[in-house]
Design a protein around this motif. Structure first.
Motif, PDB file in Angstrom:
ATOM      1  N   GLU A   1       0.839  -1.208   0.125  1.00 56.41           N
ATOM      2  CA  GLU A   1      -0.046   0.186  -0.100  1.00 56.41           C
ATOM      3  C   GLU A   1       0.961   1.102   0.008  1.00 56.41           C
ATOM      4  N   THR A   2       1.876   1.107   0.981  1.00 54.02           N
ATOM      5  CA  THR A   2       3.091   2.415   1.005  1.00 54.02           C
ATOM      6  C   THR A   2       3.688   2.721  -0.363  1.00 54.02           C
ATOM      7  N   LEU A   3       4.041   1.341  -1.156  1.00 50.98           N
ATOM      8  CA  LEU A   3       4.511   1.602  -2.254  1.00 50.98           C
ATOM      9  C   LEU A   3       3.692   2.082  -3.262  1.00 50.98           C
ATOM     10  N   ALA A   4       2.602   1.895  -3.412  1.00 50.67           N
ATOM     11  CA  ALA A   4       1.740   2.301  -4.469  1.00 50.67           C
ATOM     12  C   ALA A   4       1.148   3.667  -4.240  1.00 50.67           C
ATOM     13  N   ALA A   5       1.029   4.166  -2.962  1.00 49.55           N
ATOM     14  CA  ALA A   5       0.835   5.628  -2.631  1.00 49.55           C
ATOM     15  C   ALA A   5       1.977   6.416  -2.976  1.00 49.55           C
ATOM     16  N   LEU A   6       3.093   6.042  -2.676  1.00 47.96           N
ATOM     17  CA  LEU A   6       4.325   6.949  -3.206  1.00 47.96           C
ATOM     18  C   LEU A   6       4.573   6.938  -4.627  1.00 47.96           C
TER      19      LEU A   6
ATOM     20  N   ARG B   1       2.136   6.684  -6.789  1.00 46.85           N
ATOM     21  CA  ARG B   1       1.069   7.635  -7.242  1.00 46.85           C
ATOM     22  C   ARG B   1       1.437   9.188  -6.917  1.00 46.85           C
ATOM     23  N   GLU B   2       1.989   9.406  -5.737  1.00 54.15           N
ATOM     24  CA  GLU B   2       2.450  10.533  -5.278  1.00 54.15           C
ATOM     25  C   GLU B   2       3.487  11.335  -6.054  1.00 54.15           C
ATOM     26  N   THR B   3       4.362  10.521  -6.683  1.00 48.14           N
ATOM     27  CA  THR B   3       5.442  10.899  -7.272  1.00 48.14           C
ATOM     28  C   THR B   3       5.655  10.727  -8.589  1.00 48.14           C
ATOM     29  N   GLY B   4       4.792   9.942  -9.244  1.00 44.42           N
ATOM     30  CA  GLY B   4       4.704   9.637 -10.786  1.00 44.42           C
ATOM     31  C   GLY B   4       5.764   8.515 -11.033  1.00 44.42           C
ATOM     32  N   GLY B   5       6.390   7.880 -10.211  1.00 43.01           N
ATOM     33  CA  GLY B   5       7.393   6.949 -10.474  1.00 43.01           C
ATOM     34  C   GLY B   5       6.522   5.469 -10.328  1.00 43.01           C
ATOM     35  N   SER B   6       7.337   4.611 -10.769  1.00 44.20           N
ATOM     36  CA  SER B   6       6.551   3.407 -10.655  1.00 44.20           C
ATOM     37  C   SER B   6       6.860   2.572  -9.400  1.00 44.20           C
ATOM     38  N   GLU B   7       6.245   1.392  -8.747  1.00 46.13           N
ATOM     39  CA  GLU B   7       6.381   0.781  -7.651  1.00 46.13           C
ATOM     40  C   GLU B   7       7.762   0.377  -7.329  1.00 46.13           C
ATOM     41  N   GLN B   8       8.302  -0.158  -8.511  1.00 42.75           N
ATOM     42  CA  GLN B   8       9.522  -0.897  -8.462  1.00 42.75           C
ATOM     43  C   GLN B   8      10.640   0.241  -8.357  1.00 42.75           C
ATOM     44  N   GLN B   9      10.461   1.397  -8.856  1.00 38.43           N
ATOM     45  CA  GLN B   9      11.387   2.511  -8.530  1.00 38.43           C
ATOM     46  C   GLN B   9      11.603   2.806  -7.233  1.00 38.43           C
ATOM     47  N   ILE B  10      10.260   3.035  -6.536  1.00 37.58           N
ATOM     48  CA  ILE B  10      10.166   3.365  -5.160  1.00 37.58           C
ATOM     49  C   ILE B  10      10.767   2.591  -4.597  1.00 37.58           C
ATOM     50  N   GLN B  11      10.530   1.310  -4.752  1.00 35.85           N
ATOM     51  CA  GLN B  11      11.338   0.274  -3.873  1.00 35.85           C
ATOM     52  C   GLN B  11      12.727   0.013  -3.785  1.00 35.85           C
ATOM     53  N   GLU B  12      13.324   0.446  -5.128  1.00 37.87           N
ATOM     54  CA  GLU B  12      14.735   0.456  -5.525  1.00 37.87           C
ATOM     55  C   GLU B  12      15.257   1.733  -4.825  1.00 37.87           C
ATOM     56  N   ILE B  13      14.643   2.918  -4.788  1.00 39.34           N
ATOM     57  CA  ILE B  13      14.922   3.971  -3.947  1.00 39.34           C
ATOM     58  C   ILE B  13      15.212   3.544  -2.682  1.00 39.34           C
ATOM     59  N   ALA B  14      13.999   3.262  -1.891  1.00 38.99           N
ATOM     60  CA  ALA B  14      14.010   2.856  -0.556  1.00 38.99           C
ATOM     61  C   ALA B  14      14.886   1.855  -0.102  1.00 38.99           C
ATOM     62  N   SER B  15      15.343   0.847  -0.942  1.00 38.39           N
ATOM     63  CA  SER B  15      16.355  -0.209  -0.643  1.00 38.39           C
ATOM     64  C   SER B  15      17.788   0.593  -0.573  1.00 38.39           C
ATOM     65  N   LEU B  16      18.045   1.826  -1.317  1.00 37.78           N
ATOM     66  CA  LEU B  16      19.143   2.271  -1.383  1.00 37.78           C
ATOM     67  C   LEU B  16      19.386   3.422  -0.132  1.00 37.78           C
TER      68      LEU B  16
END
Length: 57
Positions: A13-18, A20-35
């Motif tokens: 849910e957090t990945l999806a919300a981020l 939507r908020e940023t215009g990125g994909s869920e995969q991009q958000i996950q990669e950013i968060a892992s870094l």
């Protein structure tokens, strides 16, 4: 030995919300968060910078 991708620890849910908020994909958000970790404002900042670097269609 190949490196395994790091997990971000963010819920779906957090990945999806981020995404939507940023215009990125869920995969991009996950990669950013892992870094950089799970700090929401840092993830949003980085995701927006990535989105700004993408060519406009």
């Amino acid at each position: 030995m190949a490196e395994q991708p790091r997990q971000s620890g963010l819920s779906a849910e957090t990945l999806a919300a981020l995404a939507r908020e940023t215009g990125g994909s869920e995969q991009q958000i996950q990669e950013i968060a892992s870094l950089i970790g799970n700090d929401r404002s840092s993830i949003v900042r980085e995701a927006r910078m990535v989105a700004a670097d993408r060519p406009k269609r």
